[in-house]
Design a protein around this motif. Sequence first.
Motif, mmCIF file in Angstrom:
data_model
loop_
_atom_site.group_PDB
_atom_site.id
_atom_site.type_symbol
_atom_site.label_atom_id
_atom_site.label_comp_id
_atom_site.label_asym_id
_atom_site.label_seq_id
_atom_site.Cartn_x
_atom_site.Cartn_y
_atom_site.Cartn_z
ATOM 1 N N THR A 2 0.824 -1.210 0.000
ATOM 2 C CA THR A 2 0.000 0.000 0.000
ATOM 3 C C THR A 2 0.855 1.256 0.000
ATOM 4 O OG1 THR A 2 -1.638 -1.192 1.345
ATOM 5 C CG2 THR A 2 -1.860 1.201 1.231
ATOM 6 N N CYS A 3 0.384 2.298 -0.708
ATOM 7 C CA CYS A 3 0.943 3.641 -0.608
ATOM 8 C C CYS A 3 -0.172 4.584 -0.165
ATOM 9 C CB CYS A 3 1.495 4.114 -1.948
ATOM 10 S SG CYS A 3 3.042 3.332 -2.455
ATOM 11 N N TYR A 4 0.188 5.570 0.636
ATOM 12 C CA TYR A 4 -0.769 6.569 1.079
ATOM 13 C C TYR A 4 -0.356 7.948 0.557
ATOM 14 C CZ TYR A 4 -2.505 3.036 4.332
ATOM 15 O OH TYR A 4 -3.035 1.886 4.875
ATOM 16 N N PHE A 5 -1.366 8.747 0.184
ATOM 17 C CA PHE A 5 -1.149 10.102 -0.302
ATOM 18 C C PHE A 5 -2.003 11.058 0.524
ATOM 19 C CE2 PHE A 5 -0.298 7.209 -3.732
ATOM 20 C CZ PHE A 5 0.790 7.749 -4.417
ATOM 21 N N ILE A 6 -1.383 12.109 1.028
ATOM 22 C CA ILE A 6 -2.090 13.125 1.800
ATOM 23 C C ILE A 6 -1.557 14.494 1.413
ATOM 24 C CG2 ILE A 6 -2.590 11.597 3.762
ATOM 25 C CD1 ILE A 6 -0.237 12.850 5.246
ATOM 26 N N SER A 7 -2.308 15.524 1.714
ATOM 27 C CA SER A 7 -1.833 16.898 1.503
ATOM 28 C C SER A 7 -2.669 17.843 2.345
ATOM 29 C CB SER A 7 -1.917 17.298 0.024
ATOM 30 O OG SER A 7 -3.263 17.506 -0.363
ATOM 31 N N ILE A 38 3.481 13.054 0.934
ATOM 32 C CA ILE A 38 2.852 14.264 1.467
ATOM 33 C C ILE A 38 3.003 15.344 0.394
ATOM 34 C CG2 ILE A 38 2.826 15.954 3.331
ATOM 35 C CD1 ILE A 38 4.277 13.871 5.086
ATOM 36 N N LEU A 39 1.881 15.724 -0.237
ATOM 37 C CA LEU A 39 1.950 16.566 -1.434
ATOM 38 C C LEU A 39 1.692 18.042 -1.139
ATOM 39 C CD1 LEU A 39 0.260 14.262 -4.104
ATOM 40 C CD2 LEU A 39 2.648 14.391 -3.376
ATOM 41 N N GLY A 40 2.424 18.566 -0.179
ATOM 42 C CA GLY A 40 2.429 20.008 0.033
ATOM 43 C C GLY A 40 1.463 20.507 1.084
ATOM 44 N N ASP A 41 1.771 21.710 1.599
ATOM 45 C CA ASP A 41 1.015 22.353 2.678
ATOM 46 C C ASP A 41 0.830 21.410 3.857
ATOM 47 O OD1 ASP A 41 0.960 24.633 1.215
ATOM 48 O OD2 ASP A 41 -1.195 24.717 0.933
ATOM 49 N N GLY A 107 2.554 0.026 -11.442
ATOM 50 C CA GLY A 107 2.446 -0.249 -12.875
ATOM 51 C C GLY A 107 1.818 0.853 -13.703
ATOM 52 N N GLN A 108 1.290 1.901 -13.072
ATOM 53 C CA GLN A 108 0.712 3.006 -13.848
ATOM 54 C C GLN A 108 1.503 4.285 -13.623
ATOM 55 O OE1 GLN A 108 -3.483 3.436 -13.988
ATOM 56 N NE2 GLN A 108 -3.441 5.488 -14.851
ATOM 57 N N ARG A 109 1.871 4.905 -14.732
ATOM 58 C CA ARG A 109 2.586 6.177 -14.694
ATOM 59 C C ARG A 109 1.653 7.231 -14.091
ATOM 60 N NH1 ARG A 109 7.104 8.307 -17.303
ATOM 61 N NH2 ARG A 109 6.932 10.519 -17.857
ATOM 62 N N THR A 110 2.081 7.843 -12.978
ATOM 63 C CA THR A 110 1.217 8.733 -12.202
ATOM 64 C C THR A 110 1.933 10.045 -11.920
ATOM 65 O OG1 THR A 110 0.089 6.847 -11.172
ATOM 66 C CG2 THR A 110 -0.092 8.974 -10.056
ATOM 67 N N LEU A 111 1.243 11.143 -12.192
ATOM 68 C CA LEU A 111 1.795 12.479 -11.997
ATOM 69 C C LEU A 111 1.384 13.009 -10.627
ATOM 70 C CD1 LEU A 111 3.194 15.045 -13.113
ATOM 71 C CD2 LEU A 111 0.998 15.646 -14.182
ATOM 72 N N LEU A 112 2.367 13.482 -9.871
ATOM 73 C CA LEU A 112 2.125 14.073 -8.550
ATOM 74 C C LEU A 112 2.445 15.562 -8.592
ATOM 75 C CD1 LEU A 112 3.878 11.392 -6.276
ATOM 76 C CD2 LEU A 112 1.531 11.371 -7.158
ATOM 77 N N MET A 113 1.544 16.367 -8.033
ATOM 78 C CA MET A 113 1.752 17.815 -7.943
ATOM 79 C C MET A 113 1.127 18.314 -6.645
ATOM 80 S SD MET A 113 0.703 18.927 -11.867
ATOM 81 C CE MET A 113 1.438 20.563 -11.740
ATOM 82 N N HIS A 114 1.577 19.505 -6.205
ATOM 83 C CA HIS A 114 0.820 20.129 -5.124
ATOM 84 C C HIS A 114 -0.506 20.638 -5.666
ATOM 85 C CE1 HIS A 114 -0.487 22.256 -1.659
ATOM 86 N NE2 HIS A 114 -0.367 23.452 -2.231
ATOM 87 N N GLY A 115 -0.461 21.312 -6.800
ATOM 88 C CA GLY A 115 -1.679 21.762 -7.455
ATOM 89 C C GLY A 115 -1.782 23.258 -7.635
ATOM 90 N N ARG A 213 -8.169 12.651 -12.679
ATOM 91 C CA ARG A 213 -7.525 13.627 -11.790
ATOM 92 C C ARG A 213 -8.096 13.423 -10.398
ATOM 93 N NH1 ARG A 213 -8.681 19.122 -10.101
ATOM 94 N NH2 ARG A 213 -10.526 19.187 -11.468
ATOM 95 N N ILE A 214 -7.220 13.096 -9.447
ATOM 96 C CA ILE A 214 -7.638 12.837 -8.073
ATOM 97 C C ILE A 214 -7.195 14.010 -7.210
ATOM 98 C CG2 ILE A 214 -7.509 11.271 -6.111
ATOM 99 C CD1 ILE A 214 -6.714 9.060 -8.100
ATOM 100 N N VAL A 215 -8.158 14.666 -6.572
ATOM 101 C CA VAL A 215 -7.864 15.819 -5.725
ATOM 102 C C VAL A 215 -7.937 15.398 -4.266
ATOM 103 C CG1 VAL A 215 -8.420 18.218 -5.198
ATOM 104 C CG2 VAL A 215 -8.944 17.287 -7.469
ATOM 105 N N LEU A 216 -6.842 15.567 -3.548
ATOM 106 C CA LEU A 216 -6.798 15.261 -2.120
ATOM 107 C C LEU A 216 -7.479 16.377 -1.334
ATOM 108 C CD1 LEU A 216 -3.049 14.185 -1.983
ATOM 109 C CD2 LEU A 216 -5.045 12.680 -2.212
#
Length: 240
Positions: A2-7, A38-41, A107-115, A213-216
Amino acid sequence: MTCYFISDLHLDETRPAVTRAFLHYLQQWAGHCDALYILGDFFEVWVGDDDDAPLALAIIKALKAFSDSGSALYIMHGNRDFLLGESFCQQTGATLLPDPTVIDLYGQRTLLMHGDSLCTQDTEYMAFRQQARSASWQQQLLSQPLAARRALATQLREQSQSMNALKAEDIMDVTPAEVEQVMRQQLCLRLIHGHTHRPHRHAMNLDGQKAERIVLGDWCDKAWILKAQAQSLELQAFKL
């Protein structure tokens, strides 16, 4: 695995419930996930890696315990904590990601940004962003005493809140054409970002291909977490 993404936790002494919730999840995940992104702020404000406030020290200690557990830790600058630097990463075991960053997510190319760079209609903010990301501007700021930086951060935060209150809602959201352009440039059909405080999973059609597009979400009354596994993605919300 598992991976977790938060911001957009906006950690601050005045919001202890958010800090408690984050430390709770961090302890749960330590050693039991591949990575935390952790994608910013992450912080409401970060005045430099020499910050000796109790909150900063407590978070650094907790992040170090997490990275020592064997789970990878990645962090990206936001518009509130763009002064996070190499010393912070050394103390926590985190890897500082450039914005944007492309990863292989199971397996999927995924773009990460703060936004924030996607909100091109907010021309006033975009001008400030260019200045704040300047190495010379940051160096000048960091050369000031810690107390002066804290005072300036409070002033800038108050100015930002006043200005945002006068802006139309759509100006502070992403520009769809910019989203599509960046995804094309990065050759990605999936984008994960934060910043706008508008959590949602947006289905897209990008040049005839299915994209997303997934918005945290921001951590206010809820903790927003994107849980990614090899066969699934879940945008979850938990009451604080």
